[in-house]
Design a protein around this motif. Structure first.
Motif, mmCIF file in Angstrom:
data_model
loop_
_atom_site.group_PDB
_atom_site.id
_atom_site.type_symbol
_atom_site.label_atom_id
_atom_site.label_comp_id
_atom_site.label_asym_id
_atom_site.label_seq_id
_atom_site.Cartn_x
_atom_site.Cartn_y
_atom_site.Cartn_z
ATOM 1 N N ASP A 100 0.847 -1.200 0.000
ATOM 2 C CA ASP A 100 0.000 0.000 0.000
ATOM 3 C C ASP A 100 0.880 1.247 0.000
ATOM 4 O O ASP A 100 1.789 1.367 0.824
ATOM 5 N N PHE A 101 0.609 2.148 -0.931
ATOM 6 C CA PHE A 101 1.361 3.392 -0.978
ATOM 7 C C PHE A 101 0.987 4.272 0.209
ATOM 8 O O PHE A 101 -0.170 4.319 0.625
ATOM 9 N N ILE A 102 1.968 4.981 0.731
ATOM 10 C CA ILE A 102 1.757 5.822 1.909
ATOM 11 C C ILE A 102 1.089 7.140 1.538
ATOM 12 O O ILE A 102 0.150 7.581 2.185
ATOM 13 N N THR A 103 1.572 7.768 0.468
ATOM 14 C CA THR A 103 1.093 9.106 0.138
ATOM 15 C C THR A 103 -0.210 9.095 -0.654
ATOM 16 O O THR A 103 -0.972 10.048 -0.608
ATOM 17 N N GLY A 104 -0.463 8.043 -1.397
ATOM 18 C CA GLY A 104 -1.645 7.988 -2.250
ATOM 19 C C GLY A 104 -1.509 8.785 -3.539
ATOM 20 O O GLY A 104 -2.434 8.826 -4.345
ATOM 21 N N LEU A 105 -0.369 9.410 -3.767
ATOM 22 C CA LEU A 105 -0.168 10.206 -4.981
ATOM 23 C C LEU A 105 -0.063 9.348 -6.226
ATOM 24 O O LEU A 105 -0.315 9.805 -7.338
ATOM 25 N N PHE A 106 0.337 8.086 -6.039
ATOM 26 C CA PHE A 106 0.549 7.196 -7.177
ATOM 27 C C PHE A 106 -0.482 6.074 -7.217
ATOM 28 O O PHE A 106 -0.271 5.040 -7.834
ATOM 29 N N GLY A 107 -1.580 6.263 -6.523
ATOM 30 C CA GLY A 107 -2.625 5.253 -6.466
ATOM 31 C C GLY A 107 -2.671 4.618 -5.085
ATOM 32 O O GLY A 107 -1.882 4.960 -4.192
ATOM 33 N N PRO A 108 -3.576 3.653 -4.887
ATOM 34 C CA PRO A 108 -3.707 3.035 -3.562
ATOM 35 C C PRO A 108 -2.573 2.078 -3.210
ATOM 36 O O PRO A 108 -2.251 1.890 -2.050
ATOM 37 N N GLY A 109 -1.981 1.439 -4.218
ATOM 38 C CA GLY A 109 -0.916 0.479 -3.951
ATOM 39 C C GLY A 109 -0.707 -0.413 -5.150
ATOM 40 O O GLY A 109 -1.251 -0.177 -6.229
ATOM 41 N N MET A 110 0.093 -1.461 -4.957
ATOM 42 C CA MET A 110 0.355 -2.387 -6.053
ATOM 43 C C MET A 110 0.654 -3.777 -5.506
ATOM 44 O O MET A 110 1.045 -3.928 -4.343
ATOM 45 N N ASP A 111 0.436 -4.785 -6.354
ATOM 46 C CA ASP A 111 0.736 -6.162 -5.984
ATOM 47 C C ASP A 111 2.176 -6.479 -6.349
ATOM 48 O O ASP A 111 2.673 -6.066 -7.404
ATOM 49 N N LEU A 112 2.836 -7.215 -5.483
ATOM 50 C CA LEU A 112 4.204 -7.672 -5.708
ATOM 51 C C LEU A 112 4.199 -9.193 -5.667
ATOM 52 O O LEU A 112 3.572 -9.794 -4.796
ATOM 53 N N SER A 113 4.883 -9.820 -6.601
ATOM 54 C CA SER A 113 4.903 -11.278 -6.621
ATOM 55 C C SER A 113 6.280 -11.801 -7.009
ATOM 56 O O SER A 113 7.074 -11.086 -7.626
ATOM 57 N N ASP A 114 6.515 -13.047 -6.635
ATOM 58 C CA ASP A 114 7.775 -13.700 -6.992
ATOM 59 C C ASP A 114 7.568 -15.204 -6.898
ATOM 60 O O ASP A 114 6.726 -15.673 -6.124
ATOM 61 N N GLU A 115 8.306 -15.953 -7.686
ATOM 62 C CA GLU A 115 8.263 -17.408 -7.598
ATOM 63 C C GLU A 115 9.674 -17.975 -7.681
ATOM 64 O O GLU A 115 10.541 -17.406 -8.340
ATOM 65 N N ILE A 116 9.885 -19.076 -6.987
ATOM 66 C CA ILE A 116 11.143 -19.801 -7.039
ATOM 67 C C ILE A 116 10.816 -21.280 -7.224
ATOM 68 O O ILE A 116 9.889 -21.801 -6.595
ATOM 69 N N ILE A 117 11.575 -21.958 -8.082
ATOM 70 C CA ILE A 117 11.396 -23.390 -8.326
ATOM 71 C C ILE A 117 12.693 -24.099 -7.962
ATOM 72 O O ILE A 117 13.776 -23.670 -8.366
ATOM 73 N N MET A 118 12.567 -25.177 -7.190
ATOM 74 C CA MET A 118 13.739 -25.961 -6.787
ATOM 75 C C MET A 118 13.432 -27.448 -6.876
ATOM 76 O O MET A 118 12.288 -27.859 -6.701
ATOM 77 N N ARG A 119 14.471 -28.212 -7.134
ATOM 78 C CA ARG A 119 14.326 -29.669 -7.105
ATOM 79 C C ARG A 119 14.206 -30.127 -5.650
ATOM 80 O O ARG A 119 14.928 -29.629 -4.778
ATOM 81 N N ILE A 120 13.307 -31.054 -5.400
ATOM 82 C CA ILE A 120 13.191 -31.604 -4.055
ATOM 83 C C ILE A 120 14.417 -32.460 -3.761
ATOM 84 O O ILE A 120 14.804 -33.299 -4.575
ATOM 85 N N GLU A 121 15.006 -32.226 -2.613
ATOM 86 C CA GLU A 121 16.224 -32.944 -2.233
ATOM 87 C C GLU A 121 15.931 -34.441 -2.083
ATOM 88 O O GLU A 121 14.966 -34.826 -1.435
ATOM 89 N N PRO A 122 16.758 -35.299 -2.709
ATOM 90 C CA PRO A 122 16.567 -36.748 -2.537
ATOM 91 C C PRO A 122 16.684 -37.152 -1.064
ATOM 92 O O PRO A 122 17.546 -36.653 -0.342
ATOM 93 N N GLN A 123 15.803 -38.035 -0.639
ATOM 94 C CA GLN A 123 15.787 -38.459 0.768
ATOM 95 C C GLN A 123 16.434 -39.827 0.988
ATOM 96 O O GLN A 123 16.623 -40.247 2.109
ATOM 97 N N ASP A 124 16.720 -40.542 -0.086
ATOM 98 C CA ASP A 124 17.423 -41.825 0.069
ATOM 99 C C ASP A 124 18.555 -41.900 -0.948
ATOM 100 O O ASP A 124 18.566 -41.207 -1.934
ATOM 101 N N PHE A 125 19.516 -42.765 -0.667
ATOM 102 C CA PHE A 125 20.699 -42.836 -1.506
ATOM 103 C C PHE A 125 21.022 -44.279 -1.853
ATOM 104 O O PHE A 125 20.602 -45.191 -1.183
#
Length: 202
Positions: free
Chosen positions: A177-202
């Motif tokens: 949410d923007f504090i001043t409101g001069l640039f609108g009410p606010g904006m959505d922020l997003s991010d994604e990360i993809i990782m391989r699941i660590e092997p649990q047996d060897f």
């Protein structure tokens, strides 16, 4: 005598010109200052979102097929987002990426529907909203039809070193949410990360 009058008139005219110039410059200067403030706070929140997604994906990769993997990932997300108010994280999605390039933002990927799904898509993702981040551990564990992680149960995730690996993705959507409101009410922020699941047996 007339020189002193001329000087007084010129000084009064200079003061008037300075006031006019100040009237033009002050709003521009204020807009610049507020813009720097808003941009700085937005960038700080974006970095927080990026840290939350990275730390959560690491947790999902390390916990693998544990019964309470999603619950533990949520605790990591809450720890990483301590600078946020409780409702600023709007959506946390833990999804089956399928590969390292399996972005939830790709409209042809099965997980793309998780961006708007209510609680999840069977075999694809679990979707958590702000209120879900504060639910007790007993609401997780895939053991009932009401468990929050029942759609893509952590125990079904592939962790064998001999088999094809599962890739887990974490998508975070937060609201700034923007504090001043001069640039609108606010904006959505997003991010994604993809990782391989660590092997649990060897």
């Amino acid at each position: 005598m007339w020189m002193s009058r001329l000087r007084r008139r010129r000084q009064a005219g200079d003061r008037g010109a300075a006031l006019v110039e100040a009237a033009f410059i002050t709003p521009v200067f204020a807009l610049l200052i507020f813009g720097i403030l808003e941009f700085g706070l937005t960038f700080r929140d974006y970095l927080t979102v990026a840290n939350v997604s990275r730390d959560s994906a690491r947790g999902a990769s390390a916990f693998g097929d544990g019964l309470y993997t999603d619950y533990n990932v949520i605790q990591i997300a809450k720890q990483s987002s301590k600078g946020f108010r409780p409702n600023e994280i709007r959506r946390l999605v833990i999804f089956d990426a399928g590969s390292v390039n399996g972005s939830i933002l790709n409209s042809s990927h099965p997980a793309h529907g998780c961006l708007t799904a209510g609680n999840g898509i069977a075999g694809v993702c679990n979707v958590y909203r702000s209120s879900d981040l504060y639910r007790p551990k007993s609401d997780f564990g895939c053991r009932t039809d009401l468990a929050l992680d029942r759609f893509w149960c952590p125990t079904t995730r592939e962790v064998r070193a001999s088999g094809p690996p599962d890739y887990v993705g974490v998508y975070i959507l937060a609201r700034h949410d923007f504090i001043t409101g001069l640039f609108g009410p606010g904006m959505d922020l997003s991010d994604e990360i993809i990782m391989r699941i660590e092997p649990q047996d060897f």
